[in-house]
Motif scaffolding. Structure first.
Motif, PDB file in Angstrom:
ATOM      1  N   LEU A 119      31.609  37.898  39.682  1.00  0.00           N
ATOM      2  CA  LEU A 119      32.329  36.687  40.066  1.00  0.00           C
ATOM      3  C   LEU A 119      32.769  36.777  41.515  1.00  0.00           C
ATOM      4  O   LEU A 119      33.167  37.846  41.987  1.00  0.00           O
ATOM      5  CB  LEU A 119      33.556  36.488  39.173  1.00  0.00           C
ATOM      6  N   SER A 139      35.253  30.711  33.494  1.00  0.00           N
ATOM      7  CA  SER A 139      34.460  31.799  34.084  1.00  0.00           C
ATOM      8  C   SER A 139      35.015  33.163  33.698  1.00  0.00           C
ATOM      9  O   SER A 139      34.246  34.099  33.443  1.00  0.00           O
ATOM     10  CB  SER A 139      34.370  31.652  35.611  1.00  0.00           C
ATOM     11  N   SER A 199      32.892  35.852  31.433  1.00  0.00           N
ATOM     12  CA  SER A 199      32.615  37.181  31.989  1.00  0.00           C
ATOM     13  C   SER A 199      33.236  38.300  31.165  1.00  0.00           C
ATOM     14  O   SER A 199      33.003  39.468  31.445  1.00  0.00           O
ATOM     15  CB  SER A 199      33.116  37.257  33.429  1.00  0.00           C
TER      16      SER A 199
END
Length: 147
Positions: free
Chosen positions: A24, A71, A75
């Motif tokens: 990320l 996100s 992840s």
């Protein structure tokens, strides 16, 4: 219940490294959201996360907070919990644990995994094989019992 362990507060450098390790991009919003979730024993909703993050990063829009939560969940840095109230809550405690929900104040608390003996993982009649489980307990928390 056992006493709750203190929440870990990582430095921004450590949080940035964790984000990069998951592929990320490091942004102010991602660091702020992850930092908030790691520091709180509560299981905040997206709205609550947004309010907390906006005190630190006023430029974080509602959409960006939702995108960051998504996100981080994708992840594997946080868990998204839907515990029966149809509102997603977020948890950065990735250790195995259960949850207690107070029916009076809606507080969600972590319950150590060891509180319950290991449950058998039977093969269900329809062919499903149980690989893991969590328990959600409901009742009245000590604060509401006193009130």
């Amino acid at each position: 219940m056992k006493s709750k362990p203190e929440r870990r507060v990582d430095t921004r450098a450590v949080l940035s490294a964790r984000l990069r390790d998951k592929g990320l991009r490091v942004t102010q919003q991602r660091v702020a959201v992850l930092e908030h979730l790691l520091a709180t024993p509560k299981h905040p909703t997206a709205e609550e996360v947004g309010a907390a993050v906006n005190r630190l990063v006023p430029t974080a829009s509602r959409a960006s907070v939702y995108n960051v939560l998504h996100s981080l969940k994708e992840s594997g840095l946080i868990d998204e919990l839907v515990l029966g109230d149809t509102v997603a809550r977020y948890d950065a405690n990735l250790d195995r644990h259960h949850h207690f929900i107070c029916r009076a104040c809606d507080a969600v608390e972590d319950v150590p995994f060891e509180t319950f003996q290991e449950a058998p993982r039977p093969r269900l009649a329809d062919g499903h094989t149980v690989e893991d489980y969590t328990v959600t307990l409901r009742g009245i928390c000590p604060r509401c019992t006193k009130a």
